[in-house]
Design a protein around this motif. Structure first.
Motif, short mmCIF file in Angstrom:
data_model
loop_
_atom_site.label_atom_id
_atom_site.label_comp_id
_atom_site.label_asym_id
_atom_site.label_seq_id
_atom_site.Cartn_x
_atom_site.Cartn_y
_atom_site.Cartn_z
N ARG A 166 0.83 -1.21 0.00
CA ARG A 166 0.00 0.00 0.00
C ARG A 166 0.87 1.26 0.00
N GLY A 167 2.13 1.12 -0.43
CA GLY A 167 3.09 2.22 -0.39
C GLY A 167 2.59 3.53 -0.95
N PRO A 168 2.03 3.53 -2.16
CA PRO A 168 1.60 4.82 -2.73
C PRO A 168 0.28 5.34 -2.15
N MET A 169 -0.37 4.54 -1.33
CA MET A 169 -1.68 4.94 -0.80
C MET A 169 -1.52 5.77 0.47
N THR A 170 -2.45 6.67 0.70
CA THR A 170 -2.42 7.55 1.87
C THR A 170 -2.53 6.75 3.16
N TYR A 171 -3.43 5.78 3.19
CA TYR A 171 -3.69 5.01 4.41
C TYR A 171 -3.04 3.64 4.31
N LYS A 172 -2.13 3.36 5.22
CA LYS A 172 -1.38 2.10 5.22
C LYS A 172 -2.15 0.98 5.92
N LEU A 173 -3.24 1.34 6.59
CA LEU A 173 -4.11 0.37 7.24
C LEU A 173 -5.54 0.68 6.81
N LEU A 174 -6.17 -0.32 6.20
CA LEU A 174 -7.55 -0.20 5.75
C LEU A 174 -8.39 -1.13 6.61
N ILE A 175 -9.39 -0.59 7.26
CA ILE A 175 -10.23 -1.38 8.16
C ILE A 175 -11.48 -1.85 7.42
N GLY A 176 -11.66 -3.16 7.36
CA GLY A 176 -12.80 -3.75 6.67
C GLY A 176 -13.90 -4.18 7.63
N ARG A 177 -14.95 -4.73 7.05
CA ARG A 177 -16.11 -5.14 7.84
C ARG A 177 -15.79 -6.22 8.86
N ASN A 178 -14.76 -7.06 8.59
CA ASN A 178 -14.45 -8.12 9.54
C ASN A 178 -13.99 -7.56 10.88
N TRP A 179 -13.39 -6.38 10.90
CA TRP A 179 -12.98 -5.75 12.16
C TRP A 179 -14.16 -4.98 12.78
N LEU A 180 -14.99 -4.40 11.95
CA LEU A 180 -16.11 -3.59 12.43
C LEU A 180 -17.26 -4.42 12.99
N ALA A 181 -17.48 -5.60 12.42
CA ALA A 181 -18.68 -6.40 12.69
C ALA A 181 -18.93 -6.64 14.17
N GLY A 182 -20.14 -6.30 14.58
CA GLY A 182 -20.59 -6.56 15.94
C GLY A 182 -20.08 -5.60 16.99
N GLU A 183 -19.14 -4.74 16.63
CA GLU A 183 -18.51 -3.85 17.62
C GLU A 183 -18.66 -2.36 17.32
N TYR A 184 -18.72 -2.00 16.03
CA TYR A 184 -18.64 -0.60 15.64
C TYR A 184 -19.72 -0.20 14.65
N LEU A 185 -20.13 1.05 14.74
CA LEU A 185 -20.98 1.70 13.76
C LEU A 185 -20.15 2.84 13.17
N VAL A 186 -20.23 3.04 11.87
CA VAL A 186 -19.45 4.08 11.22
C VAL A 186 -20.33 5.31 10.98
N ASP A 187 -19.86 6.46 11.46
CA ASP A 187 -20.53 7.74 11.23
C ASP A 187 -19.61 8.57 10.35
N VAL A 188 -19.94 8.67 9.07
CA VAL A 188 -19.07 9.37 8.11
C VAL A 188 -19.05 10.88 8.35
N GLU A 189 -19.95 11.40 9.18
CA GLU A 189 -19.95 12.83 9.47
C GLU A 189 -19.01 13.21 10.61
N LEU A 190 -18.47 12.22 11.31
CA LEU A 190 -17.50 12.55 12.36
C LEU A 190 -16.22 13.09 11.72
N PRO A 191 -15.52 14.00 12.38
CA PRO A 191 -14.27 14.50 11.82
C PRO A 191 -13.19 13.41 11.82
N ASP A 192 -12.28 13.48 10.84
CA ASP A 192 -11.18 12.52 10.77
C ASP A 192 -10.27 12.71 11.97
N GLU A 193 -9.80 11.59 12.53
CA GLU A 193 -8.80 11.67 13.59
C GLU A 193 -7.46 12.00 12.97
N LYS A 194 -6.57 12.50 13.77
CA LYS A 194 -5.22 12.85 13.27
C LYS A 194 -4.17 11.94 13.86
#
Length: 164
Positions: free
Chosen positions: A136-164
């Motif tokens: 993922r060298g040329p990509m901005t994010y070196k860690l991409l979180i998929g549904r397998n990590w989110l499932a059952g634990e997290y809800l995604v709110d796209v309106e929240l500000p990005d963390e730094k």
């Protein structure tokens, strides 16, 4: 007939309550979050991608211990060593057992990827999850979180500000 309508009305009244109680047990996360990978002892600015089924980490210089990198299925159960880096360029080496090989299809085409178990999450709340290895060298994010990590634990709110 009246009995059927009563059941439908009762279901319509109770369904929103069931969803609320389930949602209340989940943590809300924004589209970008600061997460740790324990095995790398690194913190990553991670992109949360509900369109990705699996979590993926930047991996380069991959070497299968006692195997040939291109012998995909024969390498399951062997160890793989790879280098990774976060968005600021801080590097680490990880050695993990190959849990699986996945054939991934995306907008760039398709490819095979090794899959390993890593501990990923906010500091102190990391949990074990299957992670694919991808350059993922040329990509901005070196860690991409998929549904397998989110499932059952997290809800995604796209309106929240990005963390730094």
């Amino acid at each position: 007939m009246v009995k059927h309508y009563c059941k439908v009305l009762l279901l319509a009244l109770l369904l929103p309550l069931a969803g609320t109680s389930m949602a209340a047990d989940k943590t809300v996360i924004g589209p970008v979050a600061r997460l740790n990978v324990v095995e790398a002892d690194l913190s990553y600015l991670a992109r949360i991608d509900t369109g990705a089924s699996k979590t993926s980490i930047h991996a380069e210089n991959m070497q299968v211990i006692g195997g040939d990198l291109q012998d995909w299925d024969d390498n399951i159960g062997k160890s793989i060593r790879f280098d990774t880096a976060n968005e600021s360029g801080t590097k680490a080496s990880i050695e993990a057992e190959i849990a699986d090989v996945l054939h991934i299809r995306n907008s760039q085409g398709s490819e095979d990827r090794y899959v390993v178990w890593l501990h990923v999450g906010p500091e102190g709340k990391e949990r074990r999850v299957l992670v694919t290895l991808k350059e993922r060298g040329p990509m901005t994010y070196k860690l991409l979180i998929g549904r397998n990590w989110l499932a059952g634990e997290y809800l995604v709110d796209v309106e929240l500000p990005d963390e730094k």
